[in-house]
Design a protein around this motif. Structure first.
Motif, mmCIF file in Angstrom:
data_model
loop_
_atom_site.group_PDB
_atom_site.id
_atom_site.type_symbol
_atom_site.label_atom_id
_atom_site.label_comp_id
_atom_site.label_asym_id
_atom_site.label_seq_id
_atom_site.Cartn_x
_atom_site.Cartn_y
_atom_site.Cartn_z
ATOM 1 N N MET A 54 0.810 -1.212 0.000
ATOM 2 C CA MET A 54 0.000 0.000 0.000
ATOM 3 C C MET A 54 0.848 1.269 0.000
ATOM 4 O O MET A 54 0.348 2.368 0.237
ATOM 5 N N ARG A 55 2.129 1.127 -0.310
ATOM 6 C CA ARG A 55 3.014 2.290 -0.366
ATOM 7 C C ARG A 55 3.135 2.799 -1.803
ATOM 8 O O ARG A 55 2.609 2.205 -2.741
ATOM 9 N N ALA B 274 4.537 -9.744 -3.735
ATOM 10 C CA ALA B 274 3.518 -8.717 -3.505
ATOM 11 C C ALA B 274 3.220 -7.924 -4.773
ATOM 12 O O ALA B 274 4.084 -7.725 -5.628
ATOM 13 N N VAL B 275 1.973 -7.469 -4.880
ATOM 14 C CA VAL B 275 1.581 -6.539 -5.937
ATOM 15 C C VAL B 275 2.053 -5.150 -5.502
ATOM 16 O O VAL B 275 1.765 -4.715 -4.386
ATOM 17 N N THR B 276 2.796 -4.471 -6.380
ATOM 18 C CA THR B 276 3.332 -3.146 -6.034
ATOM 19 C C THR B 276 2.784 -2.114 -7.018
ATOM 20 O O THR B 276 3.378 -1.873 -8.071
ATOM 21 N N PRO B 277 1.653 -1.489 -6.702
ATOM 22 C CA PRO B 277 1.043 -0.517 -7.616
ATOM 23 C C PRO B 277 2.007 0.621 -7.972
ATOM 24 O O PRO B 277 2.691 1.150 -7.094
ATOM 25 N N ASP B 278 2.038 0.981 -9.245
ATOM 26 C CA ASP B 278 2.928 2.049 -9.715
ATOM 27 C C ASP B 278 2.214 3.389 -9.526
ATOM 28 O O ASP B 278 1.737 3.995 -10.488
ATOM 29 N N VAL B 279 2.138 3.830 -8.273
ATOM 30 C CA VAL B 279 1.368 5.028 -7.949
ATOM 31 C C VAL B 279 2.228 6.061 -7.222
ATOM 32 O O VAL B 279 3.253 5.738 -6.623
ATOM 33 N N ASP B 280 1.770 7.312 -7.286
ATOM 34 C CA ASP B 280 2.455 8.402 -6.598
ATOM 35 C C ASP B 280 1.843 8.712 -5.240
ATOM 36 O O ASP B 280 2.467 9.358 -4.409
ATOM 37 N N THR B 281 0.589 8.289 -5.036
ATOM 38 C CA THR B 281 -0.093 8.595 -3.784
ATOM 39 C C THR B 281 -0.846 7.381 -3.264
ATOM 40 O O THR B 281 -1.241 6.492 -4.027
ATOM 41 N N PHE B 282 -1.079 7.374 -1.973
ATOM 42 C CA PHE B 282 -1.859 6.327 -1.321
ATOM 43 C C PHE B 282 -3.276 6.274 -1.891
ATOM 44 O O PHE B 282 -3.817 5.198 -2.148
ATOM 45 N N ARG B 283 -3.851 7.433 -2.123
ATOM 46 C CA ARG B 283 -5.226 7.490 -2.648
ATOM 47 C C ARG B 283 -5.328 6.810 -4.008
ATOM 48 O O ARG B 283 -6.316 6.106 -4.286
ATOM 49 N N ASP B 284 -4.333 6.990 -4.856
ATOM 50 C CA ASP B 284 -4.344 6.362 -6.180
ATOM 51 C C ASP B 284 -4.398 4.836 -6.081
ATOM 52 O O ASP B 284 -5.072 4.168 -6.871
#
Length: 343
Positions: free
Chosen positions: A153-154, A167-177
């Motif tokens: 969730m980071r 683990a799945v590591t979302p390529d996001v800039d923010t927690f909300r994304d």
């Protein structure tokens, strides 16, 4: 009555050197309805300043999020002070894996709308209906379950240098994304999959678990105490360590090494590397991964443009910064187009 920090980082660093005392870096959080955040904020500043506590602490109507450094000799006094506050009594304190006396150089206690910028309207769901907390042993067991989807969730720059195996590591800039992306990816498995989440210290998963339960996920679990507490339990109990690489932290250390694995690369040359740096150009301060060779060649800057700017006089650089913001570059950590080997 002093309610704000009055020393510069340089002055504080000198005092720490002169004191010659070991300090502990710790963190904790607690979701709790606080009636008067400003009153609590002032109380904490006065008491912690007296204990020579440094750090970054956010207080809001929804609770407290604290990352701080305290002299080892004052740790018990800090614990007693926390225990004197009803909703913080016996709070779990995450002690850093790697200690650094200069992890924080100022005491900043701020009142914020949220203790984590989650972008959620908490009135639309029950934030106390959390997922199941798992200790390190239980987390390892759940992680090995083929019916489990483990989600980091980071943000991308955190998971890039270290994450749990598989683990799945979302390529996001923010927690909300990440919240929307995970919901979309798992929309067809809300009832039959175990949603297992983790973050640095647990605070993001705490809110996310309640949010996902509200969204219809039936089996929601989170790593209690996050990566920091997991690492302590693994060492203390002799468990198999499923985390690889480094744990990104939000202080002057930037990261704690959990294993010797280097899973990322220098954003400038592509060499295996997991050392973050902030661009030396005061108008940039982009956070990116830079190896020692590139650091020397580029003088701790992210680009030739920034390297040229730091050669200018202080006044000339100050003039160039007038009227220009750098928040976008800081927000887009590691995203700049000047980085050839960025993730």
């Amino acid at each position: 009555m002093q309610l704000y920090n009055k020393l510069s980082a340089i002055e504080r660093a000198e005092l720490i050197d002169q004191a010659g005392k070991d300090r502990l870096t710790i963190s904790f959080y607690q979701y709790y309805k606080i009636e008067n955040p400003q009153l609590l904020r002032d109380k904490l500043f006065l008491e912690w300043n007296a204990l020579d506590v440094l750090g970054r602490i956010y207080v809001s109507f929804e609770g407290i999020n604290a990352q701080l450094s305290v002299p080892s000799e004052n740790f018990l006094a800090l614990k007693e002070q926390l225990d004197s506050i009803s909703f913080l009594k016996d709070i779990r304190l995450n002690v850093a894996v790697e200690q650094d006396n200069k992890s924080f150089l100022k005491l900043k206690v701020k009142v914020r709308n949220k203790i984590v910028a989650d972008g959620l309207n908490d009135d639309t769901f029950d934030v106390t209906a959390k997922g199941v907390h798992l200790n390190a042993a239980e987390f390892n067991e759940m992680l090995a379950n083929p019916n489990t989807v483990c989600v980091d969730m980071r943000n991308h720059y955190e998971s890039e240098i270290g994450h749990f195996d598989g683990a799945v590591t979302p390529d996001v800039d923010t927690f909300r994304d990440s919240l929307d992306i995970i919901e979309e990816d798992l929309k067809d498995n809300k009832e039959d999959k175990n949603l297992l989440m983790y973050c640095t210290g647990g605070i993001r998963c705490e809110k996310a678990s309640a949010y996902y339960k509200h969204k219809g996920f039936k089996n929601v679990f989170q790593l209690e105490g996050g990566i920091i507490e997991y690492t302590r339990q693994v060492k203390e109990d002799g468990l198999e360590n499923k985390f690889i690489g480094k744990n990104f932290v939000f202080d002057h250390r930037r990261a704690e090494r959990i294993t010797d694995d280097v899973i990322s690369n220098c954003h400038q040359c592509g060499k295996a590397c997991d050392e973050h740096t902030n661009c030396a150009n005061e108008a940039c301060h982009l956070l990116f991964i830079q190896c020692d060779e590139c650091s020397e060649a580029m003088e701790n800057t992210c680009s030739t443009d920034c390297q040229e700017i730091i050669q200018l006089s202080f006044e000339a650089q100050k003039e160039l910064r007038k009227g220009k913001g750098n928040s976008n570059k800081i927000f887009k950590k590691g995203r700049s187009e000047v980085l050839k080997f960025k993730k």
